[in-house]
Design a protein around this motif. Structure first.
Motif, short mmCIF file in Angstrom:
data_model
loop_
_atom_site.label_atom_id
_atom_site.label_comp_id
_atom_site.label_asym_id
_atom_site.label_seq_id
_atom_site.Cartn_x
_atom_site.Cartn_y
_atom_site.Cartn_z
N LYS A 1 4.13 3.91 -7.20
CA LYS A 1 4.66 2.69 -7.83
C LYS A 1 3.48 1.84 -8.29
O LYS A 1 2.95 1.02 -7.56
CB LYS A 1 5.55 1.93 -6.86
CG LYS A 1 6.77 2.75 -6.47
CD LYS A 1 7.63 2.07 -5.45
CE LYS A 1 8.81 2.97 -5.10
NZ LYS A 1 9.56 2.47 -3.97
N ASP A 2 3.06 2.07 -9.53
CA ASP A 2 1.87 1.42 -10.07
C ASP A 2 2.01 -0.08 -10.20
O ASP A 2 1.01 -0.78 -10.34
CB ASP A 2 1.51 2.02 -11.43
CG ASP A 2 1.06 3.46 -11.32
OD1 ASP A 2 0.60 3.86 -10.24
OD2 ASP A 2 1.18 4.19 -12.32
N HIS A 3 3.23 -0.60 -10.17
CA HIS A 3 3.43 -2.05 -10.26
C HIS A 3 3.16 -2.75 -8.93
O HIS A 3 3.05 -3.97 -8.89
CB HIS A 3 4.85 -2.37 -10.74
CG HIS A 3 5.91 -1.96 -9.77
ND1 HIS A 3 6.35 -0.65 -9.70
CD2 HIS A 3 6.58 -2.64 -8.82
CE1 HIS A 3 7.28 -0.56 -8.74
NE2 HIS A 3 7.42 -1.75 -8.19
N ALA A 4 3.02 -1.99 -7.85
CA ALA A 4 2.72 -2.60 -6.55
C ALA A 4 1.34 -3.25 -6.62
O ALA A 4 0.43 -2.75 -7.28
CB ALA A 4 2.75 -1.54 -5.45
N PRO A 5 1.17 -4.39 -5.96
CA PRO A 5 -0.10 -5.12 -6.07
C PRO A 5 -1.29 -4.37 -5.49
O PRO A 5 -1.16 -3.60 -4.55
CB PRO A 5 0.16 -6.41 -5.28
CG PRO A 5 1.32 -6.13 -4.41
CD PRO A 5 2.12 -5.05 -5.08
N GLY B 1 0.82 -1.22 0.00
CA GLY B 1 0.00 0.00 0.00
C GLY B 1 0.85 1.26 0.00
O GLY B 1 0.54 2.23 -0.70
N VAL B 2 1.91 1.26 0.79
CA VAL B 2 2.81 2.41 0.84
C VAL B 2 3.46 2.61 -0.53
O VAL B 2 3.58 3.74 -1.01
CB VAL B 2 3.86 2.23 1.96
CG1 VAL B 2 4.95 3.29 1.87
CG2 VAL B 2 3.19 2.27 3.33
N ALA B 3 3.86 1.51 -1.17
CA ALA B 3 4.46 1.61 -2.50
C ALA B 3 3.48 2.24 -3.49
O ALA B 3 3.85 3.10 -4.29
CB ALA B 3 4.90 0.23 -2.98
#
Length: 157
Positions: free
Chosen positions: A91-95, A84-86
């Motif tokens: 960072k759109d690649h974060a799940p 969530g922080v990413a």
């Protein structure tokens, strides 16, 4: 007089019943309605999640459903997680929810063998993004983090 008619028409649209899921799958034929009805969200009407749909046919481009409307506690937990922080950092690649849990039409309880977050499936789910070496490093922390997500401990459960 026109204003009165326009107001009555608008009121009639606002009071119109939501579309039946069979109306939705007439166009969205990739959804197996019988299968969907056996899934976690299968008792919900389409517009429960797809809130932007107010008329049929609906516009082609629609905003995605917001899982946090119903899953607020889990959303807060996700927002504070490394993933969530990413996302917050751009960072759109974060799940997202769907990355780990799968499409909302296919979600089953975590103790179901087909659940992407069932204990036996976690390596495959996390392994879509993380290599085995990284998963080994995380393995000592995952059970604690996963227990925080235990729905039995959630308010109202």
């Amino acid at each position: 007089m026109r204003l009165l008619l326009a107001g009555c028409f608008a009121l009639g649209l606002a009071a119109a019943p939501p579309p039946d899921p069979t109306e939705c799958v007439a166009c969205h034929d990739t959804i197996d309605l019988a299968k969907f009805r056996t899934r976690t969200h299968g008792k919900l009407g389409c517009v429960t999640c797809h809130t932007a749909i107010t008329t049929l046919p609906h516009p082609e481009k629609m905003p995605p459903p917001q899982c946090v409307r119903c899953h607020d506690h889990e959303g807060q937990d996700y927002g504070n997680s490394v993933h969530g922080v990413a996302r917050k950092q751009g960072k759109d690649h974060a799940p997202s929810c769907m990355t780990c849990h799968g499409h909302a039409h296919d979600v089953v309880p975590k103790n179901h063998p087909d659940s992407k977050v069932a204990k036996k499936n976690m390596d495959a789910t996390c392994g879509k993004c993380h290599d085995q070496e990284h998963l080994k490093k995380l393995s000592t922390r995952l059970p604690k983090r996963a227990s925080r997500m235990d729905l039995k401990k959630m308010p109202g459960k």
